[in-house]
Design an enzyme around this catalytic site. Structure first.
Site, PDB file in Angstrom:
ATOM      1  N   SER A  17      29.749   9.842 -20.769  1.00 25.01           N
ATOM      2  CA  SER A  17      30.446   8.783 -20.029  1.00 25.01           C
ATOM      3  C   SER A  17      29.516   7.932 -19.178  1.00 25.01           C
ATOM      4  O   SER A  17      29.952   6.933 -18.620  1.00 25.01           O
ATOM      5  CB  SER A  17      31.547   9.396 -19.151  1.00 25.01           C
ATOM      6  N   ILE A  20      22.204   8.918 -19.365  1.00 22.74           N
ATOM      7  CA  ILE A  20      21.446   9.346 -20.548  1.00 22.74           C
ATOM      8  C   ILE A  20      22.378   9.621 -21.733  1.00 22.74           C
ATOM      9  O   ILE A  20      22.065   9.273 -22.875  1.00 22.74           O
ATOM     10  CB  ILE A  20      20.608  10.602 -20.201  1.00 22.74           C
ATOM     11  N   ARG A  40      34.379  14.200 -18.737  1.00 20.66           N
ATOM     12  CA  ARG A  40      35.692  14.291 -18.090  1.00 20.66           C
ATOM     13  C   ARG A  40      36.337  12.920 -17.899  1.00 20.66           C
ATOM     14  O   ARG A  40      37.545  12.799 -17.960  1.00 20.66           O
ATOM     15  CB  ARG A  40      35.560  15.008 -16.734  1.00 20.66           C
ATOM     16  N   ASP A  62      35.682  19.255 -20.088  1.00 18.40           N
ATOM     17  CA  ASP A  62      34.948  19.741 -18.924  1.00 18.40           C
ATOM     18  C   ASP A  62      34.082  20.889 -19.427  1.00 18.40           C
ATOM     19  O   ASP A  62      34.594  21.955 -19.774  1.00 18.40           O
ATOM     20  CB  ASP A  62      35.939  20.224 -17.857  1.00 18.40           C
ATOM     21  N   ASN A  89      23.841  17.467 -22.498  1.00 18.70           N
ATOM     22  CA  ASN A  89      23.276  16.548 -21.502  1.00 18.70           C
ATOM     23  C   ASN A  89      24.058  16.553 -20.199  1.00 18.70           C
ATOM     24  O   ASN A  89      23.520  16.229 -19.141  1.00 18.70           O
ATOM     25  CB  ASN A  89      23.248  15.142 -22.135  1.00 18.70           C
ATOM     26  N   TYR A 154      19.566  23.138  -7.893  1.00 20.46           N
ATOM     27  CA  TYR A 154      19.475  22.320  -9.108  1.00 20.46           C
ATOM     28  C   TYR A 154      18.296  22.799  -9.966  1.00 20.46           C
ATOM     29  O   TYR A 154      18.435  23.024 -11.172  1.00 20.46           O
ATOM     30  CB  TYR A 154      19.296  20.843  -8.718  1.00 20.46           C
ATOM     31  N   LYS A 158      18.057  24.354 -13.872  1.00 23.66           N
ATOM     32  CA  LYS A 158      17.267  23.721 -14.929  1.00 23.66           C
ATOM     33  C   LYS A 158      16.153  24.649 -15.433  1.00 23.66           C
ATOM     34  O   LYS A 158      15.793  24.608 -16.615  1.00 23.66           O
ATOM     35  CB  LYS A 158      16.719  22.374 -14.443  1.00 23.66           C
ATOM     36  N   VAL A 187      14.909   9.008 -13.678  1.00 24.69           N
ATOM     37  CA  VAL A 187      15.570   8.094 -14.624  1.00 24.69           C
ATOM     38  C   VAL A 187      16.619   7.287 -13.852  1.00 24.69           C
ATOM     39  O   VAL A 187      17.333   7.851 -13.009  1.00 24.69           O
ATOM     40  CB  VAL A 187      16.295   8.870 -15.760  1.00 24.69           C
TER      41      VAL A 187
HETATM   42  P1  NDP Z   1      24.838  10.660 -14.744  1.00 27.20           P
HETATM   43  O1  NDP Z   1      25.396  11.088 -13.441  1.00 27.20           O
HETATM   44  O2  NDP Z   1      24.790   9.206 -15.056  1.00 27.20           O
HETATM   45  O3  NDP Z   1      25.567  11.401 -15.940  1.00 27.20           O
HETATM   46  C1  NDP Z   1      25.991  12.734 -15.858  1.00 27.20           C
HETATM   47  C2  NDP Z   1      26.975  12.989 -16.969  1.00 27.20           C
HETATM   48  O4  NDP Z   1      27.353  14.365 -16.951  1.00 27.20           O
HETATM   49  C3  NDP Z   1      28.252  12.172 -16.816  1.00 27.20           C
HETATM   50  O5  NDP Z   1      28.588  11.617 -18.069  1.00 27.20           O
HETATM   51  C4  NDP Z   1      29.295  13.194 -16.394  1.00 27.20           C
HETATM   52  O6  NDP Z   1      30.564  12.856 -16.942  1.00 27.20           O
HETATM   53  C5  NDP Z   1      28.751  14.454 -17.080  1.00 27.20           C
HETATM   54  N1  NDP Z   1      29.264  15.694 -16.488  1.00 27.20           N
HETATM   55  C6  NDP Z   1      28.980  16.227 -15.283  1.00 27.20           C
HETATM   56  N2  NDP Z   1      29.678  17.365 -15.110  1.00 27.20           N
HETATM   57  C7  NDP Z   1      30.414  17.544 -16.238  1.00 27.20           C
HETATM   58  C8  NDP Z   1      31.341  18.512 -16.660  1.00 27.20           C
HETATM   59  N3  NDP Z   1      31.677  19.557 -15.883  1.00 27.20           N
HETATM   60  N4  NDP Z   1      31.898  18.384 -17.883  1.00 27.20           N
HETATM   61  C9  NDP Z   1      31.573  17.346 -18.683  1.00 27.20           C
HETATM   62  N5  NDP Z   1      30.716  16.382 -18.334  1.00 27.20           N
HETATM   63  C10 NDP Z   1      30.144  16.477 -17.118  1.00 27.20           C
HETATM   64  O7  NDP Z   1      23.350  11.257 -14.747  1.00 27.20           O
HETATM   65  P2  NDP Z   1      22.243  11.421 -15.906  1.00 27.20           P
HETATM   66  O8  NDP Z   1      22.573  10.624 -17.095  1.00 27.20           O
HETATM   67  O9  NDP Z   1      20.953  11.222 -15.242  1.00 27.20           O
HETATM   68  O10 NDP Z   1      22.387  12.985 -16.224  1.00 27.20           O
HETATM   69  C11 NDP Z   1      22.271  13.520 -17.516  1.00 27.20           C
HETATM   70  C12 NDP Z   1      21.412  14.767 -17.467  1.00 27.20           C
HETATM   71  O11 NDP Z   1      20.077  14.409 -17.130  1.00 27.20           O
HETATM   72  C13 NDP Z   1      21.857  15.794 -16.431  1.00 27.20           C
HETATM   73  O12 NDP Z   1      21.819  17.086 -17.009  1.00 27.20           O
HETATM   74  C14 NDP Z   1      20.779  15.673 -15.350  1.00 27.20           C
HETATM   75  O13 NDP Z   1      20.609  16.865 -14.639  1.00 27.20           O
HETATM   76  C15 NDP Z   1      19.577  15.332 -16.187  1.00 27.20           C
HETATM   77  N6  NDP Z   1      18.446  14.721 -15.503  1.00 27.20           N
HETATM   78  C16 NDP Z   1      18.557  13.500 -14.886  1.00 27.20           C
HETATM   79  C17 NDP Z   1      17.476  12.933 -14.257  1.00 27.20           C
HETATM   80  C18 NDP Z   1      17.559  11.618 -13.553  1.00 27.20           C
HETATM   81  O14 NDP Z   1      16.628  11.274 -12.806  1.00 27.20           O
HETATM   82  N7  NDP Z   1      18.596  10.838 -13.762  1.00 27.20           N
HETATM   83  C19 NDP Z   1      16.168  13.610 -14.232  1.00 27.20           C
HETATM   84  C20 NDP Z   1      16.144  14.877 -14.937  1.00 27.20           C
HETATM   85  C21 NDP Z   1      17.234  15.390 -15.544  1.00 27.20           C
HETATM   86  P3  NDP Z   1      31.993  12.998 -16.228  1.00 27.20           P
HETATM   87  O15 NDP Z   1      31.779  12.880 -14.741  1.00 27.20           O
HETATM   88  O16 NDP Z   1      32.780  11.872 -16.809  1.00 27.20           O
HETATM   89  O17 NDP Z   1      32.501  14.333 -16.651  1.00 27.20           O
END
Ligand code: NDP
Length: 243
Positions: A17, A20, A40, A62, A89, A154, A158, A187
């Site tokens: 949603s 990444i 979600r 979820d 992801n 966190y 990881k 990112v």
């Molecule tokens: P965002 O916050 O933009 O995206 C996070 C995504 O995870 C959303 O789509 C959210 O969707 C989903 N999510 C969170 N909890 C749940 C859940 N319980 N069930 C289903 N979906 C879930 O951040 P990023 O794109 O940056 O994050 C993606 C990954 O990259 C994560 O694992 C993060 O830890 C990792 N990461 C990010 C970095 C950064 O600097 N951005 C650096 C290193 C790693 P929704 O809320 O709609 O459920």
């Protein structure tokens, strides 16, 4: 470059949603993959599915909830018969000094970042057997290789993802299921909402990666010939010389 043609493959992308996950879904779809978008926030998924047309299906999930994950993979099995790529992801990070951090936040991070990966991976494995080039790829973090101040819980989740994959790789290698971890540094996404201003300042200073950069690492790994395993990709902005 010698890469696999990905046309007709089926991928499940969690956390599709935003950030990444959304970028990965767009790039996979452009490569001819049918992408199952899971997260979600259904309104966001529906908008992305409308943008991608026949290349995508949106399913609310979820990942922290085993029953919700079971429903997702039952639907994938019914519609597609199997899965070629699981992109674990979905995740979140809450910035806090450990001493004063809130155990409710520990649980949210452990549930999504670790249990989410475990639930989805266990559900996907039976759907991946016998599919050449099948791959499980999960997003850890530079914080899954190096401890980062004020991100201790966190980081713990990881690091756990990296350890889990190291062992899983040995279990699934004989079945030719590839197991990959991507460890991004900073990112530009919605990640780290409780310290958004400070993170945006840092992202500016570091000339941070974009979601599309991480999506490219995923597709690079997935499109290798089926016998080639890219185990791990640690990637950061060139200016990010420390964790
Ligand atoms: P965002 O916050 O933009 O995206 C996070 C995504 O995870 C959303 O789509 C959210 O969707 C989903 N999510 C969170 N909890 C749940 C859940 N319980 N069930 C289903 N979906 C879930 O951040 P990023 O794109 O940056 O994050 C993606 C990954 O990259 C994560 O694992 C993060 O830890 C990792 N990461 C990010 C970095 C950064 O600097 N951005 C650096 C290193 C790693 P929704 O809320 O709609 O459920």
């Amino acid at each position: 470059m010698k890469m696999q043609d990905l046309t007709g493959k089926v991928a499940v992308v969690t956390g599709a949603s935003s950030g990444i996950g959304a970028a990965a879904a767009r790039l996979l779809a452009a490569e001819g993959v049918h992408v199952v978008l899971a997260a979600r926030r259904v309104d966001r998924l529906d908008a992305l599915a409308a943008e991608l047309g026949a290349a995508a299906t949106a399913i609310a999930c979820d990942v922290a909830d085993a029953a919700s994950v079971a429903t997702l993979f039952a639907a994938v099995k019914a519609r597609h018969g199997g899965v070629d790529l699981l992109f674990n992801n979905a995740g979140l990070g809450v910035n806090a000094r450990f001493e004063t951090s809130d155990p409710a936040d520990w649980r949210r991070m452990i549930d999504a970042n670790l249990y989410g990966v475990l639930h989805c991976t266990q559900a996907a494995i039976p759907l991946m057997r016998g599919r050449p080039g099948a791959m499980i790829c999960s997003v850890s973090s530079v914080g899954g290789r190096y401890g980062v101040e004020n991100w201790s819980v966190y980081s713990a989740t990881k690091f756990a993802v990296v350890g889990f994959h190291d062992a899983l790789r040995k279990e699934l290698g004989p079945d030719r299921i590839r197991v990959t971890v991507i460890e991004p540094g900073a990112v530009w996404t919605e990640f780290g909402h409780n310290v958004a201003e400070a993170l945006d300042k840092r992202r500016n200073q570091l000339d941070a990666l974009h979601s599309e950069d991480v999506a490219q690492a995923l597709v690079y790994s997935f499109a290798q010939p089926p016998n080639v395993l890219v185990e791990e990709i640690l990637m950061r902005p060139v200016l990010q010389v420390a964790p």
